[in-house]
Design an enzyme around this catalytic site. Structure first.
Site, PDB file in Angstrom:
ATOM      1  N   SER A 186      -9.668   1.830   2.827  1.00  0.00           N
ATOM      2  CA  SER A 186      -8.602   2.584   2.088  1.00  0.00           C
ATOM      3  C   SER A 186      -7.930   1.719   1.338  1.00  0.00           C
ATOM      4  O   SER A 186      -7.265   2.067   0.308  1.00  0.00           O
ATOM      5  CB  SER A 186      -8.187   3.405   2.734  1.00  0.00           C
ATOM      6  OG  SER A 186      -7.195   3.073   3.859  1.00  0.00           O
ATOM      7  N   SER A 212      -9.914  -0.612   6.979  1.00  0.00           N
ATOM      8  CA  SER A 212      -9.187  -0.554   5.722  1.00  0.00           C
ATOM      9  C   SER A 212      -8.702  -1.641   5.127  1.00  0.00           C
ATOM     10  O   SER A 212      -8.468  -1.680   3.990  1.00  0.00           O
ATOM     11  CB  SER A 212      -8.394   0.558   5.731  1.00  0.00           C
ATOM     12  OG  SER A 212      -8.993   1.825   6.162  1.00  0.00           O
ATOM     13  N   LYS A 235       0.980  -1.227  -0.032  1.00  0.00           N
ATOM     14  CA  LYS A 235       0.019  -0.041   0.120  1.00  0.00           C
ATOM     15  C   LYS A 235       0.970   1.252   0.001  1.00  0.00           C
ATOM     16  O   LYS A 235       1.855   1.344   0.589  1.00  0.00           O
ATOM     17  CB  LYS A 235      -0.911   0.073   1.089  1.00  0.00           C
ATOM     18  CG  LYS A 235      -1.876   0.944   1.313  1.00  0.00           C
ATOM     19  CD  LYS A 235      -2.837   0.824   2.538  1.00  0.00           C
ATOM     20  CE  LYS A 235      -3.818   1.796   2.699  1.00  0.00           C
ATOM     21  NZ  LYS A 235      -4.802   1.477   3.822  1.00  0.00           N
TER      22      LYS A 235
END
Length: 451
Positions: free
Chosen positions: A155, A179, A77
């Site tokens: 996210s 997330s 990420k």
């Protein structure tokens, strides 16, 4: 390449593939013009990944694999530092920031274990909304019903789609209010949110230092357990599945079951029925503290206060480059005083004590990860009010466990071919191995029903 980490490892051990072949396949899918790669990755590590894969193949051939993930492509990420690269956290406001001087500890552990870093994955800007939209880099589409165009969840949006579309064997994400678990649920994957203190958060752009945790998204519970052992440094073996006979699971009737759509309600009901038939003792319990959380966070909570602390100089300088849907939430933290923040700390401590006492008689909580299937992207892009209400609904159940400082696992419970639905198993902080053991047993029990 889509398969469990154990299946891929067996293919490598038996000479049916090589790390380089896996990397080339991942890169090919990531670069395919008809695919989602351009929206999944903010950066691809093509040459570095090929070089690392060649080295991994040499080590394996010599009989020295470093771990169960030796030679497997893993995405990271875009919240984590990677040496020599600028960490943008899904934003353009950090374009001019200095490159990282070293890898984040979580990234260091993956590399030391032999993982091949395939690239940085897209995310919602600064990890804020739970829906996965990003106006700067685009929004990768959910693998389900792609012709309609549904959100991936956030996210860690690109992280999930990198795995579903075979661009990585697993993904490194973060979870502040769901997330990791939300995109896992929406995309038909497994996501693990460990107890926050379990995995180092150094070298990752923070959202809320009180709530942030670092965890994996992968195909199975065992995959997540393997990665958790590496990320946490515990070195623990994948726990054996727990016995389902007499296992005590509690369904919280307060808040967690509200506003379920028909698809989620049917999948959740079917999952509970399968578990009951396998010997699980399922009880419904009221958790009134859950209903109080919205009021506790009414002024933005830890996320607004702690995000404002980190962003206050950057947002004053580069605020016009932020997604307005993100900046408005960060700016709420400006209105909170030190006394407000101390009140939050004290309130949370009392809330955790009360919830832990209420759930202590049970082995874990069980609930839908998200009460609805993945919404349509176009509708969320077009309507700020719809975006805001949907975001709160999608985050609702997962956020409960972050505030509890607990650990949680989302695993698929839908039938194959149907809209993905996530089943969440959660417990108080420190019970990570127990949740993973229960998750393995639940996964096995649901396998036949999901076929």
């Amino acid at each position: 390449m889509i398969g469990s980490l154990a299946e891929l490892r067996a293919a490598l051990d038996e000479g049916r593939t090589t790390s380089l072949a896996l990397v080339e396949g991942a890169l090919s899918r990531a670069k395919a013009p008809e695919g989602e790669g351009a929206r999944v990755f903010t950066a691809l590590h093509e040459e570095q990944a090929r070089a690392a894969a060649r080295a991994s193949d040499v080590l394996r051939q010599a009989g020295y694999p470093r771990s169960p993930i030796e030679g497997l492509p893993v995405s990271v990420k875009d919240l984590f530092d990677i040496k020599g690269e600028t960490t943008r956290a899904g934003s353009v406001a950090l374009d001019g920031a200095a490159p990282a001087q070293q890898d984040a500890p979580a990234v260091q552990r993956l590399v030391a274990a032999g993982a091949i870093l395939i690239g940085r994955t897209n995310m919602t800007e600064f990890a804020f909304p739970g829906l996965g939209l990003n106006p700067h880099y685009g929004t990768p589409l959910n693998p389900f019903d792609r012709s309609t165009g549904r959100i991936p969840g956030g996210s860690s949006s690109g992280a999930a789609v990198s795995v579903t579309d075979g661009m990585a064997a697993a993904a490194l994400g973060t979870d502040t209010g769901g997330s990791v678990r939300i995109p896992a649920a929406f995309c038909g994957l497994t996501g693990f949110k460990p107890t926050a203190r379990r995995v180092s958060r150094q070298g990752a752009v923070p959202l809320s230092t009180s709530l942030d945790s670092v965890g994996p998204i992968a195909p199975t519970v065992a995959c997540c357990a393997t990665l958790d052992a590496i990320l946490s440094g515990s070195g623990a073996d994948v726990p054996a599945p727990a016995s389902l006979e007499g296992l005590r699971l509690a369904v919280p009737t307060t808040l967690a079951l509200d506003a379920m759509d028909a698809t989620v309600a049917a999948a959740f009901k079917a999952a509970l029925a399968s578990l009951s038939q396998a010997g699980v003792r399922i009880s419904e319990i009221a958790v009134p503290e859950f209903a109080a959380l919205a009021g506790i966070n009414a002024r933005g909570g830890f996320t607004a206060a702690e995000a404002w602390h980190w962003h206050r100089e950057l947002i004053e300088r580069e605020g016009d480059r932020y997604d307005p849907r993100v900046s408005v939430r960060i700016r709420r933290g400006k209105e909170l005083s030190a006394a407000d923040y101390i009140d939050l700390l004290e309130t949370r401590a009392a809330w955790i004590t009360a919830v832990e006492a209420r759930i202590a008689p049970f082995d874990a909580l069980i609930m839908p990860t998200v009460p609805v299937i993945a919404p349509k992207l176009a509708e969320l892009e077009a309507d700020d009010a719809h975006f805001a209400t949907t975001n709160l609904l999608v985050l609702r159940n997962a956020t409960l466990i972050n505030f509890l400082d607990g650990c949680a696992l989302s695993l698929p419970c839908h039938r194959r071919g149907e809209a993905p639905v996530g089943l969440m198993l959660a417990a108080a902080g420190g019970q990570d191995q127990r949740v993973l053991a229960i998750g393995q047993a639940v996964e096995q029990a649901l396998a036949a029903a999901r076929a």
